[in-house]
Design an enzyme around this catalytic site. Structure first.
Site, PDB file in Angstrom:
ATOM      1  N   LYS A 195      -7.929  13.414  -6.720  1.00 16.82           N
ATOM      2  CA  LYS A 195      -9.241  13.059  -5.998  1.00 16.82           C
ATOM      3  C   LYS A 195      -9.564  13.810  -4.737  1.00 16.82           C
ATOM      4  CE  LYS A 195     -11.678   9.215  -3.829  1.00 16.82           C
ATOM      5  NZ  LYS A 195     -12.053   7.934  -3.232  1.00 16.82           N
TER       6      LYS A 195
ATOM      7  N   GLU B  90       2.328  16.584  -4.442  1.00 15.65           N
ATOM      8  CA  GLU B  90       3.111  16.608  -5.782  1.00 15.65           C
ATOM      9  C   GLU B  90       2.220  17.314  -6.669  1.00 15.65           C
ATOM     10  OE1 GLU B  90       2.366  13.884  -3.996  1.00 15.65           O
ATOM     11  OE2 GLU B  90       4.143  12.471  -3.936  1.00 15.65           O
TER      12      GLU B  90
ATOM     13  N   GLY C 150      -8.926   6.164  -6.210  1.00 17.69           N
ATOM     14  CA  GLY C 150      -7.980   6.589  -6.955  1.00 17.69           C
ATOM     15  C   GLY C 150      -7.443   5.977  -8.006  1.00 17.69           C
ATOM     16  N   ARG C 151      -7.139   4.601  -7.446  1.00 20.80           N
ATOM     17  CA  ARG C 151      -6.611   3.712  -8.713  1.00 20.80           C
ATOM     18  C   ARG C 151      -7.525   2.913  -9.409  1.00 20.80           C
ATOM     19  NH1 ARG C 151      -5.897   2.548  -3.455  1.00 20.80           N
ATOM     20  NH2 ARG C 151      -6.916   0.717  -2.489  1.00 20.80           N
TER      21      ARG C 151
ATOM     22  N   GLU D 180      -1.434  -1.629  -4.232  1.00 18.68           N
ATOM     23  CA  GLU D 180      -2.049  -0.732  -3.378  1.00 18.68           C
ATOM     24  C   GLU D 180      -3.310  -1.200  -2.950  1.00 18.68           C
ATOM     25  OE1 GLU D 180      -3.389   3.641  -4.233  1.00 18.68           O
ATOM     26  OE2 GLU D 180      -1.449   4.118  -3.364  1.00 18.68           O
TER      27      GLU D 180
ATOM     28  N   HIS E 168      15.832  -9.452 -22.882  1.00 22.43           N
ATOM     29  CA  HIS E 168      17.344  -9.287 -22.520  1.00 22.43           C
ATOM     30  C   HIS E 168      17.688  -8.720 -21.311  1.00 22.43           C
ATOM     31  CE1 HIS E 168      17.622 -10.012 -27.021  1.00 22.43           C
ATOM     32  NE2 HIS E 168      16.367  -9.595 -27.095  1.00 22.43           N
TER      33      HIS E 168
ATOM     34  N   LYS F  84       4.243   9.846   4.164  1.00 18.28           N
ATOM     35  CA  LYS F  84       3.697  11.153   3.878  1.00 18.28           C
ATOM     36  C   LYS F  84       3.723  12.137   5.013  1.00 18.28           C
ATOM     37  CE  LYS F  84       0.138  10.050   0.425  1.00 18.28           C
ATOM     38  NZ  LYS F  84      -1.272  10.236   0.177  1.00 18.28           N
TER      39      LYS F  84
END
Ligand code: F6P
Length: 536
Positions: free
Chosen positions: A201, A207, A260-261, A346, A377, A500
C-alpha cells in the site's frame, strides 16, 4: 466498565456466567432458536455464549450511548472514521454494496476505476495478453507483500486452489524479510517466466522492497533481461511505483482509504485472481456484499457482527476472558487465524479512545487459533481444563471439499463434540463414577472438566468464495462494532511504527565490520548486539 450501560452489560454477563451455560439451557431450551442467526449464507450459533436477553438489552443501550447507528452510517457513506489519519475506511465500497453510498463522488469514481483496472488486467491475462518481454507465457507468479498485502491473497490462493478451478499460473506469496522464506520459492520458479507482483500500500515497506531486490538479483544472475518489465505494482502510492521504474500499465492502484488489513478486496488479491479467474473473486465480493447489507440494515439486537463484538467486549472486560481462539475445522482455512490476528489486533489493539483519552477497558481480544482437528491434540487441553476462560470459535462447512470416505463425518463430529464438551464439562462425581472411585481421588479430580466454557459455531454449507467473502466481512464489521463500543479508532496502526524506526537505528550494528553498540542504546540491546557481533 464506566457508563451505566457498560455496568448493566457486565452485570448481565456475570449473572449468565454464574448460572452457567447448561443452566441457561435448562431455563430456556429454545436458546438455539433465540440465539442463532443467519446472514449471507452463514449460520451463527451464539447459544453456547453467555448471551441472554439482559445482555442483549444492555448491548442495545450501549449501542445507543455510543451512537452506533450514526457511526455505521458514517462508515458506509465514506465519512472520516479514521480520525488520526483523516481518512474514511472504504473497504465495503470495493465489493459493491457500499459504493453507491459513498457521498464523495470522486472517491466513488476512484473505487470504480480501481476495480475496473483489476478486472481488465485479469481479462488480459486470461486472454494470454500479459506475457514476458520475450513473448512467452508466465508460468509462475511471486507475490511480494507483508501483513495485509500478503495474508489475504495467500488465503485466497489456498481456498480458490481447493475448488477444482483450472489454474492459470503457479502463485506464491512471500512476506518475511527472512530470505529463508523466499529461497525455496525461487527454487521452484523459472526466472525467465516469473511474473513478480510488488504489493505494498505504501510502496515503502522494507520487507517487500528487500525481497524485490533479491528477486531482481536472482533474475539478473540467471541472465534475464528487462527485469522491471516482468513486475507489477499493487499500491495506493502509484507515484512511488513510478519512481521505482514501473510504467502506469504495470501499476494497479487502489485508494488510500483502504486500510492494508482491509485490502483483500483490492488488486492486492491479484495472485488469486490471475491463478483462478475473476469469477471466483466476483463471487467472493458477492458474499461480502451480502454480509455488508446485513450489517448495514439490521438493528443491533439482531445484528450478527454487532452481537459478536458485544460478547468480545463483555468477555474481555466483565469476565477477564481477554483472548479468543478461532479454529477452522477446514484445513483450507489454516491461514484464517493469522489473518484475523492482523485484522482484529492491529485494528483494535489500542490504549486510547478516538479523542485521545486513556481507554479504561480491555480493547481487542488477543486473537489466536488453529485448525481442527490438529489443535485438539495441542491447545485444547488448556481450553478444557486450563485456568483461563477462552471464548472459542468453531468454523466448519457442512459439506466437504473432497470426495474422501468418512473424513468429513469424523471432522464434523469432532467439531460439534468440542463445543458441547466445553459447555458441559464433566463433574468430579461423574469422573469418579466412570473410574469406579471416589470424588476425592486425585485421578477423578484430574479427569473432571469445569465446563461452562463459551463457544460460537459458524457453519457454511460449503467453503466457497462467496462463503469466505461473507466470513471475512463478518469479522471486519465485528472489528468496527467493537471499535464503536470502545470508542476507539480501529483504522490506524501507529503501534507498529516505533519498532520499525528503532530497527533502522540498529541496522549499522548488524552490518559487516560494525561499530561498537552506542551507549545511547539500552543495556540489554547493547549486550544482545555484542553477542551477535561476537558470533559473526
Ligand atoms: O505492519 C504495519 C503494516 O502497515 C500493515 O498495516 C500493512 O498491512 C503492512 O504493514 C504492509 O504495509 P504495506 O502494504 O504498505 O507494504
Amino acid at each position: 466498565m464506566t457508563s451505566s450501560s457498560y455496568s448493566a452489560l457486565a452485570t448481565a454477563v456475570t449473572n449468565a456466567h454464574k448460572i452457567s451455560l447448561e443452566g441457561l439451557f435448562a431455563e430456556d431450551a429454545s436458546r438455539p432458536e433465540h440465539f442463532s442467526f443467519e446472514a449471507a449464507g452463514l449460520f451463527f450459533d451464539f447459544s453456547k455464549l453467555h448471551v441472554t436477553r439482559a445482555v442483549l438489552d444492555a448491548g442495545v443501550a450501549l449501542a445507543s450511548d455510543m451512537d452506533f447507528d450514526a457511526a455505521r452510517r458514517a462508515l458506509f457513506s465514506g465519512a472520516i472514521v479514521n480520525t488520526t489519519e483523516s481518512r474514511p475506511a472504504i473497504h465495503a465500497a470495493l465489493r459493491g454494496a457500499g459504493d453507491s453510498l459513498l457521498t464523495d463522488t470522486a472517491l466513488a469514481e476512484e473505487v470504480k476505476a480501481a476495480g475496473a483496472a483489476l478486472k481488465a488486467f485479469a481479462a488480459a491475462f486470461a486472454a494470454g495478453e500479459i506475457k514476458t518481454p520475450d513473448d512467452e507465457a508466465y508460468t509462475s507468479l511471486i507475490h511480494l507483500g507483508i501483513g495485509g498485502s500478503a495474508l489475504g491473497p495467500e488465503m485466497l490462493v489456498e481456498v480458490f486452489g481447493s475448488l477444482g478451478l483450472p489454474k492459470a499460473i503457479d502463485a506464491h506469496v512471500v512476506s518475511n524479510i527472512d530470505a529463508s522464506a523466499l529461497v525455496p520459492v525461487l527454487d521452484r520458479c523459472d526466472p525467465e517466466r516469473t511474473l513478480v507482483v510488488l504489493a505494498s500500500k505504501s510502496f515503502s515497506t522494507v520487507e517487500t522492497l528487500t525481497n524485490a531486490a533479491t528477486v531482481e538479483a536472482w533474475m539478473a544472475d540467471a541472465g534475464v533481461e528487462q527485469i522491471r518489465a516482468r513486475m507489477v505494482a499493487v499500491t495506493a502510492a502509484p507515484q512511488k511505483a513510478r519512481d521505482f521504474g514501473l510504467p502506469d500499465a504495470q501499476i494497479l492502484a487502489f485508494p488510500e482509504s483502504v486500510g492494508g488489513r482491509y485490502s483483500v478486496w483490492s488488486a492486492v488479491s491479484v495472485p488469486a485472481v490471475l491463478a483462478y479467474g475473476y469469477d471466483a473473486f466476483a463471487a467472493f465480493f458477492d458474499g461480502a456484499a451480502a454480509m455488508d447489507t446485513h450489517f448495514k440494515d439490521t438493528a443491533p439486537s439482531g445484528n450478527i457482527p454487532f452481537m459478536a463484538a458485544l460478547m468480545d467486549l463483555a468477555y474481555a472486560n466483565a469476565l477477564k476472558a481477554d483472548s479468543r481462539a478461532t479454529f477452522a475445522y477446514d484445513d483450507r482455512l489454516a491461514l484464517l487465524p493469522a489473518y484475523l490476528q492482523q485484522l482484529e489486533t492491529e485494528s483494535n489493539g489500542k490504549h486510547v479512545t478516538a479523542s485521545g483519552a486513556p481507554l479504561d477497558l480491555i480493547s481487542s481480544p488477543v486473537v489466536w487459533g488453529g485448525v481442527g482437528t490438529d489443535a485438539q491434540h495441542a491447545v485444547f487441553q488448556l481450553l478444557h481444563q486450563g485456568s483461563h476462560l477462552v471464548p472459542t470459535e468453531f468454523i466448519a462447512a457442512s459439506k466437504p471439499g473432497h470426495p474422501h470416505g468418512n473424513h468429513h463425518q469424523l471432522l464434523l463430529s469432532n467439531c460439534l463434540a468440542q463445543s458441547a464438551a466445553l459447555m458441559r464439562g464433566r463433574s468430579v462425581e461423574q469422573a469418579a463414577e466412570l473410574l469406579g472411585t471416589t470424588p476425592s481421588d486425585p485421578v477423578a479430580i484430574a479427569k473432571s472438566f469445569p465446563g461452562n466454557r463459551p463457544s460460537t459455531t459458524i457453519l457454511m454449507d460449503r467453503l466457497t468464495p462467496s462463503a469466505l467473502g461473507a466470513l471475512l466481512a463478518f469479522y471486519e464489521h465485528r472489528v468496527f462494532a467493537l471499535g464503536v463500543l470502545l470508542g476507539i479508532n480501529p483504522y490506524d496502526q501507529m503501534g507498529v511504527e516505533l519498532g520499525k524506526e528503532m530497527a533502522k537505528g540498529l541496522e549499522a550494528y548488524l552490518a559487516p565490520d560494525p561499530p561498537a553498540p552506542s551507549q545511547a542504546l539500552d543495556a540489554s540491546t547493547r549486550a544482545l548486539l555484542k553477542k551477535i557481533q561476537g558470533a559473526a
